[in-house]
Scaffold this motif. Structure first.
Motif, PDB file in Angstrom:
ATOM      1  N   UNK A 131       6.998  -8.805   4.475  1.00  0.00           N
ATOM      2  CA  UNK A 131       5.463  -9.595   3.906  1.00  0.00           C
ATOM      3  C   UNK A 131       4.702  -9.947   4.880  1.00  0.00           C
ATOM      4  N   UNK A 132       4.441 -10.486   5.734  1.00  0.00           N
ATOM      5  CA  UNK A 132       3.852 -10.023   6.919  1.00  0.00           C
ATOM      6  C   UNK A 132       3.880  -8.925   7.692  1.00  0.00           C
ATOM      7  N   UNK A 133       4.488  -8.162   7.905  1.00  0.00           N
ATOM      8  CA  UNK A 133       4.336  -7.233   8.113  1.00  0.00           C
ATOM      9  C   UNK A 133       3.227  -5.811   7.859  1.00  0.00           C
ATOM     10  N   UNK A 134       3.543  -6.146   6.262  1.00  0.00           N
ATOM     11  CA  UNK A 134       2.562  -6.009   5.581  1.00  0.00           C
ATOM     12  C   UNK A 134       0.888  -5.863   5.452  1.00  0.00           C
ATOM     13  N   UNK A 135       0.679  -7.252   5.095  1.00  0.00           N
ATOM     14  CA  UNK A 135      -0.331  -7.835   5.754  1.00  0.00           C
ATOM     15  C   UNK A 135      -0.853  -7.372   6.838  1.00  0.00           C
ATOM     16  N   UNK A 136       0.264  -7.630   7.999  1.00  0.00           N
ATOM     17  CA  UNK A 136      -0.466  -6.848   9.481  1.00  0.00           C
ATOM     18  C   UNK A 136      -0.649  -5.998   9.601  1.00  0.00           C
ATOM     19  N   UNK A 137      -0.052  -4.748   8.872  1.00  0.00           N
ATOM     20  CA  UNK A 137      -0.606  -3.511   8.549  1.00  0.00           C
ATOM     21  C   UNK A 137      -1.628  -3.337   7.962  1.00  0.00           C
ATOM     22  N   UNK A 138      -1.987  -3.926   6.718  1.00  0.00           N
ATOM     23  CA  UNK A 138      -3.051  -3.461   6.294  1.00  0.00           C
ATOM     24  C   UNK A 138      -3.974  -3.932   7.246  1.00  0.00           C
ATOM     25  N   UNK A 139      -4.182  -5.115   8.427  1.00  0.00           N
ATOM     26  CA  UNK A 139      -5.212  -5.353   8.493  1.00  0.00           C
ATOM     27  C   UNK A 139      -5.800  -5.151   9.496  1.00  0.00           C
ATOM     28  N   UNK A 140      -4.644  -4.302  10.346  1.00  0.00           N
ATOM     29  CA  UNK A 140      -4.775  -3.774  10.770  1.00  0.00           C
ATOM     30  C   UNK A 140      -5.336  -1.981  11.108  1.00  0.00           C
ATOM     31  N   UNK A 141      -4.133  -1.321  10.569  1.00  0.00           N
ATOM     32  CA  UNK A 141      -4.850  -0.535   9.929  1.00  0.00           C
ATOM     33  C   UNK A 141      -6.082  -0.130   8.999  1.00  0.00           C
ATOM     34  N   UNK A 142      -6.573  -0.560   7.566  1.00  0.00           N
ATOM     35  CA  UNK A 142      -6.891  -0.167   7.473  1.00  0.00           C
ATOM     36  C   UNK A 142      -8.418  -1.110   7.054  1.00  0.00           C
ATOM     37  N   UNK A 143      -9.639  -0.776   7.102  1.00  0.00           N
ATOM     38  CA  UNK A 143     -10.860  -0.697   6.395  1.00  0.00           C
ATOM     39  C   UNK A 143     -10.798  -1.419   5.463  1.00  0.00           C
ATOM     40  N   UNK A 144     -11.477  -2.530   5.149  1.00  0.00           N
ATOM     41  CA  UNK A 144     -11.800  -2.644   2.963  1.00  0.00           C
ATOM     42  C   UNK A 144     -13.145  -3.733   3.484  1.00  0.00           C
TER      43      UNK A 144
END
Length: 291
Positions: A76-89
């Motif tokens: 889940x940390x990989x998912x969180x890190x990916x979301x925070x880096x790649x997607x603006x929201x």
């Protein structure tokens, strides 16, 4: 040419000496004193204490819960890190700040909060227990507490590595016909795997030594939900200093072995990635496997 070799950093010798002295006073001296104190018992007595029924149960709970929490956060940390880096929201900065909350929050406060939430009459526990899911005062509660505490180690380790992966590589793989799953498995994941292992190792090491957030939600039942740090404290309260030291030395040795194995695997994967083809070539191969 001058016979002396000039180093890039001035004062290297002094800085190195200071570093060694500082680390010796901070780490080597306390650990050496602990091992020296435990040596008063003898190897056979240390093994007898470590192989006691209560000690073995505490080791299983401590290392098992720590490994499970680190594994959960690796995913889940990989998912969180990916979301925070790649997607603006909306609210991205707030979410990013929440990741660091376990760093700033006192562990005792975290433990009390989790115990209040997941107790039988808590906000969440009152709905989970009728379903047969009891979290508070069980080993499951320990996993929850350790997962909460160790999440930042994985996310903060992965974020800079993900930021260094150019989106053009993914676009190139997509333009050549690779699916998103193939791009992730064959291009992205090999590049971030060493960092993921590092985050896992840091999370595991932090979880093994955790105390404050666990004792309030664990229930602390011997042979059921008692962690090794609590067992060490119990022995100290009974003035069994040698027994507590023996458990600490065994725990230190087990932690060192497991961390050494993880670091060796990390070193192997890092060297393998260093000697592998560039990301552009990997993207082309990922696309080629679809044809």
């Amino acid at each position: 040419m001058d016979a002396k070799t000039h180093r890039v950093l001035p004062g290297f010798g002094l800085a190195l000496g200071y570093t060694l002295v500082y680390l010796s006073l901070l780490i080597l001296l306390p650990l050496g004193g602990m091992v020296l104190k435990a040596s008063e018992l003898g190897f056979a007595q240390i093994i007898d204490i470590a192989l006691g029924e209560r000690s073995l149960a505490a080791f299983r709970v401590t290392f098992g819960a720590s490994f499970l929490a680190a594994t959960i956060n690796a995913f889940f940390g990989l998912i969180v890190a990916w979301i925070l880096v790649r997607y603006p929201f909306p609210g991205k900065r707030f979410v990013d700040a929440l990741v660091d909350l376990p760093f700033a929050l006192p562990t005792a406060v975290a433990g009390i909060t989790l115990a209040t939430l997941y107790a039988g009459n808590g906000w969440l526990g009152q709905y989970l227990e009728p379903l047969g899911i009891k979290v508070a005062y069980t080993p499951l509660g320990i996993v929850f507490a350790l997962t909460f505490i160790t999440l930042p180690f994985v996310v903060r380790t992965l974020q800079p590595v993900i930021e260094d992966i150019e989106t053009e590589v993914e676009e190139a793989a997509a333009s050549l016909g690779a699916s998103r799953w193939q791009t992730f498995v064959k291009v992205i994941f090999p590049a971030i795997f060493p960092a993921l292992l590092t985050g896992f190792a840091l999370a595991f090491a932090r979880a093994v030594g955790e105390y404050g957030s666990v004792i309030f939600i664990a229930g602390n039942l011997p042979l059921v939900s008692e962690i090794t740090p609590l067992l060490i404290i119990s022995k100290l309260e009974q003035y069994d200093v040698l027994g507590a030291t023996a458990l600490a030395v065994v725990m230190l040795g087990l932690s060192f072995i497991m961390l050494l194995a993880v670091n060796m695997l990390q070193w192997w994967t890092a060297n393998r990635h260093k000697n592998s083809e560039p990301l552009e070539v990997a993207a082309a191969k990922a696309a080629g496997s679809t044809q």
